[in-house]
Design a protein around this motif. Structure first.
Motif: not given
Length: 330
Positions: A187, A215-216, A218, A272
């Motif tokens: 991330q 975004r987590p 990604q 995350e």
């Protein structure tokens, strides 16, 4: 829009200034004037916020938004916020996910506990400095303050050297120690996306605290290193290695192998975090390929990663080739 940037010549501050100039904003930077340059047309005020009367150059000015990248004593953030409370409509403070209290659990959101910190203090570790500065800014500006808790910041101009280290290592070719698993989530945020979102939010007078990061999940370590291979065009073999073997060899995540934090690491949660609030507020992120390609192009232009805010380059970033070869041999 009239923008004041406290700092303005480092990684995040420089990207913010560049984006504001691109938008046609009137930009002023305030710093000691000891390093770095600013684009043509940017007004530069000089002063040392840690010294008595060090903020004098700000007197009489008026701005719509201030962006503050300070990572030193919270008292200096407090003094700047107090000095600007009647001169600036909206205060944007660049904080860090490091403010969250240990252990860094997965899914941290903006309401998760943070380290205890004093806004009047003059020292502390990095999490305490950032947390104390957050408090100082909020106490002065209240709802007129936006706190952007960034995380892993990548992109052109990076002055820590994490992504540049991987690019240079892969450029050398050969067998590369790749910390597994390849599907491990990463991330991050491109510095240009962070800068653009902060300016948008400041223009809208958006207040509150936000996890300002992608975004987590990604991307992954596999996709990141694959993008580095594609950008450099190097002849390499990524040797994906079990985390237990790497750790047993004394290799340190994040410093020896930048960007990598294996599952179960005490700080794994910092890669995350929950970003629902920031994306609802308009945060968008460009592709991994664009970030890596542009960083590689920039790195070839400058050759050497610049020192961070006038400080010596972080010499502990990256694994020594001899140690890497020893791990690969086992």
């Amino acid at each position: 829009m009239r923008l004041l940037v406290l700092g303005g010549t480092g990684f995040v501050g420089g990207a913010t200034v560049t984006e504001a100039v691109r938008r046609g904003w009137t930009v002023t930077v305030f710093n000691r004037g000891l390093h770095g340059t600013v684009p043509a047309g940017v007004h530069r005020l000089r002063g040392d916020r840690t010294e008595p009367d060090g903020l004098a150059a700000l007197a009489g000015g008026e701005w719509d938004v201030v962006v503050d990248t300070w990572d030193g004593a919270p008292r200096a953030a407090r003094d700047a916020a107090r000095a600007l409370v009647d001169a600036v409509d909206h205060y944007v403070y660049v904080s860090s996910g490091s403010v969250y209290a240990d252990p860094a659990a997965l899914g941290l959101n903006e309401d998760s506990p943070v380290v205890d910190a004093d806004p009047d203090s003059v020292d502390g570790d990095y999490p305490q400095l950032k947390s104390g500065a957050e408090r100082a800014v909020r106490e002065a500006f209240g709802d007129r303050a936006l706190v952007a808790r960034a995380g892993l910041i990548l992109g052109p101009g990076e002055d820590i050297g994490r992504l540049p280290w991987w690019l240079r290592r892969i450029e050398r070719g050969g067998d590369v120690l790749a910390p597994g698993p390849a599907e491990l989530p990463v991330q991050y945020i491109d510095v240009r996306d962070l800068a653009g979102w902060m300016l948008d939010a400041g223009a809208r007078r958006l207040g509150g605290t936000f996890n300002a990061i992608g975004r987590p999940g990604q991307t992954t370590m596999g996709e990141l290193l694959g993008a580095c291979v594609a950008a450099t065009g190097a002849d390499v073999r990524l040797r994906w290695t079990d985390p237990a073997s790497i750790l047993a060899a004394g290799v340190e995540p994040w410093s020896d192998l930048p960007i990598w934090l294996p599952a179960g690491h005490p700080y794994r949660g910092l890669l995350e975090r929950d970003v629902t609030r920031a994306f609802a507020a308009g945060l968008t992120c460009r592709s991994l390929a664009e970030t890596v390609d542009d960083t590689w192009r920039w790195l070839r232009e400058v050759d050497v990663v610049p020192p961070r805010a006038g400080r010596p380059l972080h010499s502990s970033i990256g694994l020594d080739p001899t140690r890497e070869a020893a791990v690969l041999a086992t």
